[in-house]
Write an enzyme that holds these catalytic residues in place. Structure first.
Site, short mmCIF file in Angstrom:
data_model
loop_
_atom_site.label_atom_id
_atom_site.label_comp_id
_atom_site.label_asym_id
_atom_site.label_seq_id
_atom_site.Cartn_x
_atom_site.Cartn_y
_atom_site.Cartn_z
CB SER A 1 -4.37 -6.55 4.75
OG SER A 1 -4.07 -5.25 4.29
NE ARG B 1 -3.01 -7.18 -4.33
CZ ARG B 1 -3.78 -7.23 -3.26
NH1 ARG B 1 -3.25 -7.52 -2.10
NH2 ARG B 1 -5.06 -6.99 -3.35
CE LYS C 1 -11.25 -7.05 1.39
NZ LYS C 1 -9.92 -6.45 1.23
CG HIS D 1 -1.93 -1.03 1.34
ND1 HIS D 1 -2.16 -1.74 2.49
CD2 HIS D 1 -2.83 -1.50 0.45
CE1 HIS D 1 -3.14 -2.61 2.30
NE2 HIS D 1 -3.57 -2.49 1.06
#
Ligand code: ADP
Length: 164
Positions: free
Chosen positions: A129, A91, A41, A17
């Site tokens: 994360s 990614r 989430k 990040h």
């Protein structure tokens, strides 16, 4: 003034990040890192306020980076902040499909909003994360994964979770 928003859950902020934040911050007059609270989430490791505080600590020395949180729709938030762009890190191909769909929805809701994708730096392609939480759970060294300013916080939070 060109304002961009970098949204995410940031539970917690990682070196991946931070890499996107630094690269995006040089492209815009102001970059707002926004902790999105309603992204589906739930049950995060850190509360939204804690995530904001951790990001603050990490971006402290980047003068045109601001930290905020929002529980509404991203396109509404961007309109309110007069942002011209949403920044997203990519990614892998697996990120691409979901992110392009979101970009199209956001532009439909707010036609003046562009989404800009930044490819992840090769050394952070594996990082998320979730990986950080997995590593922290097993007591691994986190120095390749999260900014050093927050390593203690992540370890302490995981210790509380393990014991509670
Ligand atoms: P995570 O998948 O790590 O839980 P977030 O929801 O917090 O991620 O992600 C916010 C944004 O940051 C998304 O655009 C995501 O693709 C991007 N991002 C996350 N990790 C990385 C990384 N290692 N490199 C580049 N971009 C990333």
């Amino acid at each position: 003034m060109k304002i961009a928003v970098y949204p995410g859950s940031f539970d917690p902020i990682t070196l991946g990040h931070l890499n996107i934040i630094k690269r995006a911050a040089v492209c815009f007059d102001r970059l707002v890192v926004c902790v999105m609270v309603n992204s589906g989430k739930d049950g995060g490791l850190f509360t939204p306020d804690e995530r904001v505080e951790l990001i603050h600590r990490v971006v402290d020395r980047l003068p045109n980076v601001e930290v905020d949180r929002s529980s509404g729709l991203l396109s509404d938030y961007c309109r309110r902040r007069k942002a011209c762009a949403v920044v997203k890190g990519l990614r892998a191909v697996s990120d691409y499909e979901k992110e392009v769909q979101m970009a199209l929805i956001n532009r439909k809701l707010n036609p003046r909003l562009e989404t800009m994708f930044l490819p992840s730096s090769a050394k952070y392609t594996y990082l998320s994360s979730s990986v950080v939480k997995e590593m922290a759970f097993y007591g691994s060294d986190l120095s390749d994964f999260v900014p050093r300013e927050i390593i203690g916080d992540v370890n302490e939070k995981m210790r509380q979770r393990r014991e509670g």
